[in-house]
Scaffold this active site. Structure first.
Site, PDB file in Angstrom:
ATOM      1  N   GLU A 141      42.103  70.562  47.296  1.00  0.00           N
ATOM      2  CA  GLU A 141      42.673  71.817  47.796  1.00  0.00           C
ATOM      3  C   GLU A 141      42.701  72.757  46.595  1.00  0.00           C
ATOM      4  OE1 GLU A 141      46.467  72.841  50.629  1.00  0.00           O
ATOM      5  OE2 GLU A 141      46.849  71.831  48.754  1.00  0.00           O
ATOM      6  N   HIS A 201      47.725  59.715  51.546  1.00  0.00           N
ATOM      7  CA  HIS A 201      48.810  59.326  50.640  1.00  0.00           C
ATOM      8  C   HIS A 201      49.519  60.574  50.138  1.00  0.00           C
ATOM      9  CE1 HIS A 201      46.433  55.414  49.438  1.00  0.00           C
ATOM     10  NE2 HIS A 201      47.043  55.292  50.603  1.00  0.00           N
ATOM     11  N   GLU A 202      50.657  60.895  50.705  1.00  0.00           N
ATOM     12  CA  GLU A 202      51.472  61.975  50.147  1.00  0.00           C
ATOM     13  C   GLU A 202      52.379  61.342  49.096  1.00  0.00           C
ATOM     14  OE1 GLU A 202      51.871  65.521  50.376  1.00  0.00           O
ATOM     15  OE2 GLU A 202      53.088  64.856  48.679  1.00  0.00           O
ATOM     16  N   HIS A 240      45.106  67.066  47.305  1.00  0.00           N
ATOM     17  CA  HIS A 240      45.837  68.311  47.546  1.00  0.00           C
ATOM     18  C   HIS A 240      46.903  68.448  46.469  1.00  0.00           C
ATOM     19  CE1 HIS A 240      44.638  69.772  51.732  1.00  0.00           C
ATOM     20  NE2 HIS A 240      43.682  68.989  51.264  1.00  0.00           N
ATOM     21  N   GLU A 241      47.309  69.696  46.214  1.00  0.00           N
ATOM     22  CA  GLU A 241      48.161  69.987  45.053  1.00  0.00           C
ATOM     23  C   GLU A 241      47.565  69.277  43.831  1.00  0.00           C
ATOM     24  OE1 GLU A 241      49.745  68.521  47.918  1.00  0.00           O
ATOM     25  OE2 GLU A 241      49.672  70.554  48.694  1.00  0.00           O
ATOM     26  N   GLU A 300      48.288  77.681  44.786  1.00  0.00           N
ATOM     27  CA  GLU A 300      48.302  78.197  46.160  1.00  0.00           C
ATOM     28  C   GLU A 300      48.874  79.613  46.235  1.00  0.00           C
ATOM     29  OE1 GLU A 300      49.823  75.178  48.827  1.00  0.00           O
ATOM     30  OE2 GLU A 300      48.720  73.628  47.761  1.00  0.00           O
ATOM     31  N   GLU A 345      46.451  76.014  55.992  1.00  0.00           N
ATOM     32  CA  GLU A 345      47.821  75.684  56.390  1.00  0.00           C
ATOM     33  C   GLU A 345      48.766  76.876  56.264  1.00  0.00           C
ATOM     34  OE1 GLU A 345      48.647  72.391  53.769  1.00  0.00           O
ATOM     35  OE2 GLU A 345      49.253  73.695  52.130  1.00  0.00           O
ATOM     36  N   PRO A 355      58.534  82.034  48.718  1.00  0.00           N
ATOM     37  CA  PRO A 355      59.354  81.159  49.564  1.00  0.00           C
ATOM     38  C   PRO A 355      58.628  79.919  50.070  1.00  0.00           C
ATOM     39  CG  PRO A 355      58.754  83.182  50.721  1.00  0.00           C
ATOM     40  CD  PRO A 355      58.361  83.367  49.293  1.00  0.00           C
ATOM     41  N   ASN A 356      57.310  79.945  50.143  1.00  0.00           N
ATOM     42  CA  ASN A 356      56.593  78.820  50.745  1.00  0.00           C
ATOM     43  C   ASN A 356      56.025  77.843  49.733  1.00  0.00           C
ATOM     44  OD1 ASN A 356      55.676  81.219  53.050  1.00  0.00           O
ATOM     45  ND2 ASN A 356      56.892  79.437  53.588  1.00  0.00           N
TER      46      ASN A 356
HETATM   47  C1  NOJ Z   1      50.369  69.642  51.671  1.00  0.00           C
HETATM   48  C2  NOJ Z   1      48.935  69.513  52.011  1.00  0.00           C
HETATM   49  O1  NOJ Z   1      48.194  70.614  51.532  1.00  0.00           O
HETATM   50  C3  NOJ Z   1      48.825  69.394  53.511  1.00  0.00           C
HETATM   51  O2  NOJ Z   1      47.474  69.395  53.895  1.00  0.00           O
HETATM   52  C4  NOJ Z   1      49.535  68.150  53.958  1.00  0.00           C
HETATM   53  O3  NOJ Z   1      49.526  68.094  55.359  1.00  0.00           O
HETATM   54  C5  NOJ Z   1      50.986  68.152  53.485  1.00  0.00           C
HETATM   55  N1  NOJ Z   1      51.060  68.444  52.091  1.00  0.00           N
HETATM   56  C6  NOJ Z   1      51.638  66.805  53.730  1.00  0.00           C
HETATM   57  O4  NOJ Z   1      51.107  65.852  52.877  1.00  0.00           O
HETATM   58 CA    CA Z   2      48.931  72.393  49.911  1.00  0.00          CA
END
Ligand code: NOJ
Ligand code: CA
Length: 700
Positions: free
Chosen positions: A498, A410-411, A479-480, A184, A504, A204-205
């Site tokens: 992603e 699912h995070e 994502h990630e 990213e 975002e 930082p992000n």
């Molecule tokens: C990072 C993801 O890219 C984003 O889309 C998601 O909302 C957050 N993580 C939370 O899972």
């Molecule tokens: Ca992300």
């Protein structure tokens, strides 16, 4: 058909044999093997240097593009491989086939290449064997190392791979740092000799970023002084570490640098027989042709899942942007929880009324209160237990009633072992609810400590998720993620990912978000690897009243154009229903109409970092959609509609930048124009600074 293939095969074996006999001698070798692309423009030579090190060169129309580049490996508890090799024999053939994408940016893919396998053996003990397998396409090269089964060599612990790419000029490069944890980053545009990845280390992000040296991630795209376009990447990354490319500015050389594991102390550990991923170089004369290249998917194995029609390409909305804006929260505590049953139903109603197939719900499950800041995130998230104010079954039932699918979320918080423990239960729950897509996330430092997102251990985790998904008819949008290397051909439940700076960042990045040039670089770099879940469709460009410091740095018309320019079989309309005036915003009609699954796609024009125009024909229909985006410069483009069926009339509805549109000063100034067109029409498109154009072409 079979006979045609056989004939072609025979003819090309003959041709390849002729090439082999007529090849020019390579620099330092007596045993040169050579191979041309089917078009004959590309020419590969493989040979041994004076030390017996395998090497290759690649030229395009008689100009060297990759000069002598050597190949080799360092292993743990075994001598390095690379010197004192001899050629045992080699064989070559031609393949000309086509295959069908179950969903995709086009239905049929042509796979046409000449291939050469060179069998090598060490002349001294331990006399190990390795094969170099090259495939030369009209638009580039793929090659890999194949370690056959052999005596006394059962397991290989790779400490380093030394695949060189010896460039022949100080090219202009579009690069992101060779980060072991995250892709990213904004793209940098510099000469090769000015690449400085280490200066990007502290962002930082980014929750986790590991950039050990001056290396770039792939795909990395370049333009030579002669105007040739090159892109370096890899295909079929399986049971191995992701490859970054270390920069040697003085030699104008890149060398593979695999992502490591500090925990295990090596780069990869595999059993023989083993094939590495393909190392790829795409080469085209125009930038546009890079986008249309299918080399990466072609270098993957055919579909091994069979029928995946349980997954349907779809547009989706969801409980998502509101959290990034700070309107609501993922966690239950605090009185602003986004994922309530009522809110999910609001999104379902909106989707049902607007030709949108899916609703993503983030923050539905327990664990979010511990999300960020906790070092030990093992066991925190539970992928089957909803918060008290979210009735999962009722939401799914309501969706079904309205013809809208729920997309699971699912995070994992980068705790893959916790996720793996729950995978079967979580996916079985999804299957029982008839949910067929999940968005996964891996924010944070990987647990266990000293593993990285892009190392072999995680590559295998991401694959396990795909395999488990296949078992339960679940498609994955990660994502990630680990970068895409075309694995969707083999496992078409790898629908999207992603793996770039997505929308975002515009909501909260402290560096002002994605600059207007971002999305004119992404199609020529990240998108060469595969589908992108960018989440376009922001209409409330200035993010009022939520984010005073942030904004989206494009015009509204460009947000529409992204539905065509960026390919993904799941395409979000990210903004809140109220910002689409609950579907009554006139420009929302384009999002309602635009397709997500394509018969064919074509890049009409473009320059990396400047502009690009792509057209796609909807699968199973006569309708076409066009998207064109520009960087911070205004642009006038003549677009010939000669891809339309001759003799037919189409209604073109054009969503254009308004006369005063500008990404910063006046981003929401747009206009809609209609005209009847045919294959002889040349559209004159005016794109504002940071602007775009989206056109639907519906056959009359
Ligand atoms: C990072 C993801 O890219 C984003 O889309 C998601 O909302 C957050 N993580 C939370 O899972
Ligand atoms: Ca992300």
């Amino acid at each position: 058909m079979q006979t045609v293939h056989q004939l072609l095969l025979f003819a090309s074996i003959l041709l390849v044999t002729i090439f082999l006999q007529s090849c020019q001698p390579a620099p330092q070798s007596q045993t040169t093997t050579s191979l041309h692309s089917p078009s004959k423009d590309l020419h590969l030579q493989c040979f041994l240097t004076a030390e017996g090190t395998p090497a290759y060169t690649l030229s395009f129309k008689d100009k060297t593009v990759i000069d002598t580049s050597t190949l080799g490996f360092d292993f743990k508890d075994a001598p390095s491989l690379g010197k004192g090799m001899k050629v045992l024999n080699s064989e070559s053939s031609t393949v000309f086939e086509s295959w069908e994408m179950p969903w995709g940016e086009q239905r049929m893919v042509e796979n046409h290449f000449n291939e050469l396998t060179v069998h090598l053996q060490e002349t001294a003990a331990p006399n190990r064997l390795v094969n170099l397998h090259f495939k030369v396409y009209n638009d580039g090269l793929g090659f890999r190392y194949e370690f056959p089964e052999q005596n006394n060599w059962a397991e290989m612990v790779v400490m380093d791979e030394h695949t060189q790419f010896n460039l022949t000029g100080d090219h202009t490069c579009w690069w992101i740092p060779g980060d072991w944890d995250i892709y990213e980053h904004l793209y940098n545009t510099t000469k090769f000799s000015a690449i400085d990845a280490l200066s990007k280390r502290d962002h930082p992000n980014l929750a986790q970023t590991t950039i050990p040296e001056n290396a770039v991630n792939t795909p990395v795209t370049m333009k030579t002084a002669d105007g040739l376009h090159l892109s370096f990447h890899e295909a079929n990354l399986t049971n191995y570490a992701g490859m970054t490319l270390k920069i040697d500015k003085d030699k104008l050389m890149m060398v593979s640098e695999l992502v490591g594991s500090k925990r295990l102390g090596h780069k990869a550990k595999v059993n023989l027989p083993f094939n590495t991923p393909w190392r790829t170089v795409q080469i085209t004369e125009t930038a546009a042709e890079l986008i249309d290249s299918k080399l990466i998917v072609n270098l993957n194995e055919p579909n091994k899942l069979g029928d995946v029609s349980w997954f349907k390409p779809m547009k989706y909305v969801g409980i998502w942007w509101e959290m990034h804006l700070g309107k609501s929260t993922w966690q239950l505590e605090g009185g602003k929880h986004g994922a309530t049953t009522a809110n999910a139903k609001r999104f379902i109603d909106f989707a049902a009324n607007n030709n949108i197939g899916g609703v993503l719900v983030e923050g539905w499950n327990t664990g979010w209160e511990h999300w960020i800041g906790f070092e030990d995130r093992e066991g925190v998230f539970d992928f089957v237990t909803p918060y008290a104010d979210y009735d999962l079954k009722e939401v799914v039932r309501y969706g079904k009633e309205k013809g809208v699918e729920i997309i699971m979320h699912h995070e994992t918080s980068a705790a893959p072992r916790t996720y793996e423990q729950q995978l079967d239960t979580a996916y079985a729950l999804m299957q029982s609810l008839d949910i067929h897509a999940v968005k996964t996330g891996y924010v944070g430092k990987i647990i266990p400590k000293d593993e990285y997102h892009h190392g072999q251990w995680m590559v295998n985790h991401y694959r396990k998720v795909l395999e488990t998904g296949a078992k339960y008819q679940v498609a994955i949008n990660a994502h990630e993620p680990i970068k895409d290397t075309g694995i969707r051909r083999t496992m078409p439940n790898a629908i999207s990912r992603e793996g770039l700076r997505g929308q975002e960042f515009n909501a909260w990045a402290s560096d002002g978000g994605n600059p207007p040039e971002h999305l004119t670089i992404v199609p020529f770099t990240r998108m060469l690897s595969g589908p992108i879940d960018f989440t376009p469709g922001a209409f409330n460009i200035k993010l009022d009243p939520y984010k005073a410091e942030n904004q989206v740095n494009t015009t509204l018309a460009q947000q529409l154009a992204l539905y065509v320019v960026l390919y993904s079989p799941v395409q979000m309309a990210c903004d809140l229903p109220e910002h689409y005036q609950n579907g009554k915003h006139p420009a929302f009609q384009f999002i309602r109409d635009v397709a997500v699954d394509w018969e064919t796609s074509k890049t009409l024009n473009g320059e990396v970092g400047e502009y690009v125009t792509i057209v796609r024909q909807e699968r199973g229909s006569d309708n076409w959609f066009l998207g064109s985006v520009t960087d911070e410069n205004t642009r006038d483009l003549d677009v010939a509609l000669d891809f339309l069926e001759e003799g037919k009339k189409y209604t073109a509805t054009m969503y254009l930048d308004g006369d005063k549109a500008h990404w910063d000063d006046n981003p929401t100034d747009y206009k809609i124009e209609k005209q009847t067109v045919d294959s002889k029409t040349v559209l004159k498109l005016h794109l504002a600074a940071g602007g775009g154009a989206a056109v639907s072409l519906i056959m009359e």
